[in-house]
Design a protein around this motif. Structure first.
Motif, PDB file in Angstrom:
ATOM      1  N   GLY A  94      38.579  57.112  31.972  1.00 30.50           N
ATOM      2  CA  GLY A  94      39.470  55.992  31.720  1.00 30.50           C
ATOM      3  C   GLY A  94      40.763  56.095  32.489  1.00 30.50           C
ATOM      4  O   GLY A  94      40.978  57.034  33.263  1.00 30.50           O
ATOM      5  N   CYS A 124      37.276  50.228  35.701  1.00 33.71           N
ATOM      6  CA  CYS A 124      37.277  50.539  34.254  1.00 33.71           C
ATOM      7  C   CYS A 124      36.751  49.353  33.459  1.00 33.71           C
ATOM      8  O   CYS A 124      35.949  49.520  32.542  1.00 33.71           O
ATOM      9  N   LEU A 125      37.193  48.155  33.822  1.00 32.81           N
ATOM     10  CA  LEU A 125      36.766  46.975  33.065  1.00 32.81           C
ATOM     11  C   LEU A 125      35.266  46.725  33.249  1.00 32.81           C
ATOM     12  O   LEU A 125      34.552  46.457  32.288  1.00 32.81           O
ATOM     13  N   LYS A 126      34.787  46.865  34.482  1.00 32.28           N
ATOM     14  CA  LYS A 126      33.363  46.576  34.707  1.00 32.28           C
ATOM     15  C   LYS A 126      32.480  47.659  34.116  1.00 32.28           C
ATOM     16  O   LYS A 126      31.379  47.377  33.665  1.00 32.28           O
ATOM     17  N   GLU A 127      32.969  48.916  34.095  1.00 30.17           N
ATOM     18  CA  GLU A 127      32.175  50.016  33.539  1.00 30.17           C
ATOM     19  C   GLU A 127      32.398  50.176  32.040  1.00 30.17           C
ATOM     20  O   GLU A 127      31.828  51.064  31.428  1.00 30.17           O
ATOM     21  N   ARG A 128      33.260  49.328  31.490  1.00 31.47           N
ATOM     22  CA  ARG A 128      33.597  49.397  30.059  1.00 31.47           C
ATOM     23  C   ARG A 128      34.187  50.763  29.676  1.00 31.47           C
ATOM     24  O   ARG A 128      33.908  51.302  28.613  1.00 31.47           O
ATOM     25  N   SER A 129      34.997  51.331  30.577  1.00 30.65           N
ATOM     26  CA  SER A 129      35.708  52.548  30.172  1.00 30.65           C
ATOM     27  C   SER A 129      37.135  52.171  29.797  1.00 30.65           C
ATOM     28  O   SER A 129      37.585  51.049  30.044  1.00 30.65           O
ATOM     29  N   LYS A 130      37.819  53.119  29.189  1.00 34.52           N
ATOM     30  CA  LYS A 130      39.114  52.780  28.594  1.00 34.52           C
ATOM     31  C   LYS A 130      40.170  52.466  29.658  1.00 34.52           C
ATOM     32  O   LYS A 130      40.313  53.186  30.644  1.00 34.52           O
ATOM     33  N   GLN A 153      41.077  40.306  26.892  1.00 31.45           N
ATOM     34  CA  GLN A 153      39.739  39.738  26.651  1.00 31.45           C
ATOM     35  C   GLN A 153      38.672  40.399  27.522  1.00 31.45           C
ATOM     36  O   GLN A 153      37.499  40.418  27.168  1.00 31.45           O
ATOM     37  N   ALA A 154      39.108  40.965  28.658  1.00 26.71           N
ATOM     38  CA  ALA A 154      38.152  41.653  29.544  1.00 26.71           C
ATOM     39  C   ALA A 154      37.909  43.095  29.085  1.00 26.71           C
ATOM     40  O   ALA A 154      37.120  43.813  29.700  1.00 26.71           O
ATOM     41  N   GLY A 155      38.617  43.531  28.042  1.00 25.57           N
ATOM     42  CA  GLY A 155      38.378  44.875  27.508  1.00 25.57           C
ATOM     43  C   GLY A 155      39.527  45.845  27.701  1.00 25.57           C
ATOM     44  O   GLY A 155      39.461  46.981  27.235  1.00 25.57           O
TER      45      GLY A 155
END
Ligand SMILES: Cc1cc2nc3c(=O)[nH]c(=O)nc-3n(C[C@H](O)[C@H](O)[C@H](O)COP(=O)(O)O)c2cc1C
Length: 203
Positions: A94, A124-130, A153-155
């Motif tokens: 992250g 980070c956003l595309k891999e869903r990491s912090k 909203q994108a995480g």
């Protein structure tokens, strides 16, 4: 997410006021044994010189400041889009952008990926990491607010550099540690940087 000291964390410093937050965060994480990939924007370097008289660009300065912990710090140029953290295949756990300027926020919200900070955040956003953005600006216009909503909203996590006063801070360090303590809490890193709220003290 299980945090491991063996997987690096990306720390980005941008040109918002509050270089002290970045320096302290690096000190704390390196002392805890984390490996850090550091990226500084050009303006971050100038602001840090003004606010702390500290040169984040100089390997000698970093080595002197972090001493035995320096080997765990990798300095990346913000223009090097070929750096490891630029790829989703790099096993990072992250990223924290501290402090985060409205410019960097805007670039991340638009997905520009034009420099290593915006690209690493995008990864980070595309891999869903912090991804935590410790934003600092005041007052906020509706573009800033909309960009924060977009990133959230994108995480991403929007964590304003906004200290509280219920722990009765006595020094600037107390205020700085509150913001960093909250940031590390959200990232999932244990810390005792600030006194936690005890409802029994509210009478
Ligand atoms: C001394 C100084 C303080 C600044 N403080 C802030 C701030 O708190 N928040 C912010 O969004 N921009 C601030 N700026 C403006 C940013 O540095 C500027 O928008 C810059 O383009 C951001 O670039 P970066 O995102 O690549 O670091 C400041 C600039 C200077 C010179």
């Amino acid at each position: 997410m299980n945090l491991s000291v063996n997987k690096p964390i990306t720390i980005a410093i941008t040109g918002a006021s509050g270089s002290i937050y970045a320096l302290r965060t690096l000190e704390i994480l390196l002392k805890q044994g984390f490996k850090i990939n550091l990226i500084c924007s050009e303006t971050a370097l100038k602001v840090a010189k003004l606010e702390l008289n500290f040169n984040f660009e100089s390997k000698e300065v970093l080595q002197k400041h972090f001493g035995e912990f320096y080997p765990n710090l990798t300095l990346n140029s913000a223009s090097n889009l070929a750096a490891q953290v630029s790829s989703g295949s790099f096993p990072s756990q992250g990223m924290i952008i501290i402090p985060c300027s409205m410019g960097a926020l805007g670039r991340i919200a638009c997905g520009t990926s034009n420099d290593l900070i915006a690209r690493s955040a995008d990864v980070c956003l595309k891999e869903r990491s912090k991804l935590i953005l410790v934003v600092r600006e005041t007052p906020l216009n509706s573009i800033h607010l909309q960009n924060m909503l977009t990133v959230s909203q994108a995480g991403g996590i929007i964590l304003p550099a906004m200290p509280a006063f219920y722990h009765q801070p006595q020094t600037i360090d107390d205020l700085v540690n509150f913001v960093i303590g909250k940031t590390l809490d959200v990232f999932g890193i244990e810390n005792n940087l600030f006194e936690r709220w005890l409802s029994s003290s509210f009478k």
